[in-house]
Design an enzyme around this catalytic site. Structure first.
Site, PDB file in Angstrom:
ATOM      1  N   SER A 159      -3.502  -2.866  -0.835  1.00  0.00           N
ATOM      2  CA  SER A 159      -3.189  -4.288  -0.800  1.00  0.00           C
ATOM      3  C   SER A 159      -4.426  -5.143  -0.604  1.00  0.00           C
ATOM      4  CB  SER A 159      -2.203  -4.581   0.343  1.00  0.00           C
ATOM      5  OG  SER A 159      -2.767  -4.201   1.594  1.00  0.00           O
ATOM      6  N   GLU A 200       1.151  -6.433  -8.746  1.00  0.00           N
ATOM      7  CA  GLU A 200      -0.179  -6.915  -9.089  1.00  0.00           C
ATOM      8  C   GLU A 200      -0.949  -5.767  -9.746  1.00  0.00           C
ATOM      9  OE1 GLU A 200      -1.253 -10.270  -5.759  1.00  0.00           O
ATOM     10  OE2 GLU A 200      -1.418  -8.181  -5.150  1.00  0.00           O
TER      11      GLU A 200
END
Length: 482
Positions: free
Chosen positions: A119, A152
């Site tokens: 992340s 993403e």
């Protein structure tokens, strides 16, 4: 390339969820863990998740059985020789990820794409440690992976042409919206979300407002699904702290330095829901409602929020010798209070949305006037949030820098307006993305609010982004959509 067999290394809550997502889409999945105990826990995560879906009518018994049947579990990485894609979901320790990717590079066939679910850590550093940096990407899912619709997809400067688009197409097969992102700390969502959450902790530590007041302002006033402190507890304070550390290491922006309060709670082991205590305690007693008092009020200046009408409808009337003077404003109140013969009576009021009233008391405001203002707001059907008389009060002080960060991100060519909006709506459950918010708030209002924040705090990041300033100067009311 055609992705048909996928491996997931690390079957904690996130890894198991990712494995389930691929199996739901009809792909064969190999799940890898360090030992049989961890493997059993990973299997349990998938079984419980799919059982809940079946209980809710989202899956039939046959569909659930088919999903579980597509997942093969192993403790040997050597079983990954022929897979088309590997996604790692191990803890956020860069050295551990690099070691894993070096091993996967040795084991997997040359055309296999290696993806990290990190992340915040640099994908480039992971890719550079392998012999196939052109086939390494970030593929960042959001928790819970079977539910959240955003992925993403992070390319690096050495990612081969077409690999990012192939992985984005794969995300589409999974029923996800893929947002391509550059390899910058936090990518899109965390790069915008975590500074906002960290800023909330700073406001709390400065005593601008209470924990509950800040959460109420952002949840009820702005319309976000959770207040910042409830969200920090959900994410995990240690995770938030680690992301902020990575952001600060990259940017050296002091606003990205983790809040001392956040550091203190993490050091104390108060990490949020995972430990049962974070910004919120495990079993906090319900708040006792304040007793209302009989009060008279006056409104100084334009009644832009229609408070007089709301209060008159409840039987209250403005008075020429009022106990409390309300000033409807989104700017510091002290300059107005200083003009009164008795400045102790003035309280600033800023209505956020149609549910919250921020009440700004000055250094001169009496406790009685502050209490009376809270009572009046409840009578008017608004949730009162008491705060200090500072630029932006609570909601604007948190929201406007977040919007400014989004403008800077777009202006730097980091991501498109549509992708940034989609990332925040799908990744955080926001009712609107930052550019959609800018559209209905108005660029001039946000620009002027940022100027006020910068004038008070002298924080460089609060200065309006040059592009925002230019658009307002040109008379543009919202960002053009391509």
């Amino acid at each position: 390339m055609a992705f048909e067999t996928v491996a997931v290394v690390g079957l904690g809550t996130m890894g198991a969820g990712i494995a389930e997502v691929f199996a739901r889409a009809g792909l064969r999945v190999i799940g890898v863990e360090a030992d049989v105990e961890a493997l059993a826990r990973g299997r349990g995560h998938v079984e419980r998740s799919t059982a809940r879906a079946a209980d809710r009518g989202k899956l039939t018994a046959e569909q659930r059985a088919a999903i579980l049947g597509r997942i093969t579990l192993t403790t040997s990485r050597e079983d990954l020789r022929e897979v088309d894609l590997v996604i790692e979901a191990i803890p956020e320790v860069l050295d551990h990820k690099i070691s894993l990717f070096q091993d996967l590079d040795r084991i997997c066939k040359p055309e296999t794409v290696l993806a990290t679910n990190t992340s915040s850590l640099p994908v480039t550093a992971v890719a550079a440690a392998t012999g196939r940096p052109d086939r390494v990407v970030g593929m960042h899912f959001f928790n819970p992976a079977p539910v959240m619709r955003l992925v993403e997809v992070v390319g690096t400067v050495v990612t081969a042409p077409g690999v990012v688009s192939e992985v984005c197409e794969l995300a589409g097969r999974l029923g996800k919206t893929a947002v391509p992102a550059g390899d910058r700390a936090g990518f899109v969502v965390n790069r915008l979300l975590l500074p906002y959450l960290n800023h909330a902790a700073v406001l709390l530590e400065l005593g601008i407002a209470t924990r509950d007041g800040i959460d109420d302002a952002m949840r009820l006033g702005v319309g976000l699904p959770m207040g910042p402190f409830a969200l920090l507890d959900l994410i995990g304070l240690d995770t938030a702290y680690e992301v902020m550390e990575v952001l600060f290491d990259e940017t050296r922006d002091r606003r990205h330095a983790p809040s001392p309060l956040l550091r203190e709670l993490v050091t104390a082991g108060l990490l949020g829901r995972k430990t049962g205590h974070g910004f919120y305690g495990p079993q906090e007693p319900p708040k006792e409602p304040e007793k209302s008092t009989v009060i008279t009020f006056g409104i100084d200046g334009p009644d832009v929020h229609g408070l007089g009408e709301r209060l008159r409808a409840s039987g209250f009337r403005p008075s020429d010798s009022p106990d409390t003077v309300l000033r409807c404003t989104d700017r510091p109140v002290i300059e107005y209070a200083a003009r009164l013969s008795d400045p102790t009576r003035m309280v600033g009021v800023h209505v956020v949305g149609d549910k919250v009233a921020e009440l700004a008391g000055t250094a001169l405001t009496s406790p009685g006037a502050a209490k009376a203002a809270r009572d009046l707001m409840r009578v008017a059907g608004l949730v009162p949030v008491s705060c200090k008389d500072r630029a932006g009060f609570v909601a604007d002080a948190l929201l406007f820098p977040f919007l400014n960060d989004a403008v800077r991100m777009y202006d730097a060519g980091y991501a498109s307006i549509a992708d940034i909006d989609a990332a925040m709506r799908l990744g955080c459950g926001y009712p609107a993305g930052p550019f959609e918010m800018l559209g209905y708030l108005g660029l001039a209002r946000v620009r002027d609010g940022l100027r006020a924040l910068y004038a008070e705090y002298r924080e460089p990041a609060f200065a309006p982004a040059p592009l925002l300033d230019q658009l307002v100067t040109a008379g543009v009311s919202e960002f053009p959509r391509s």
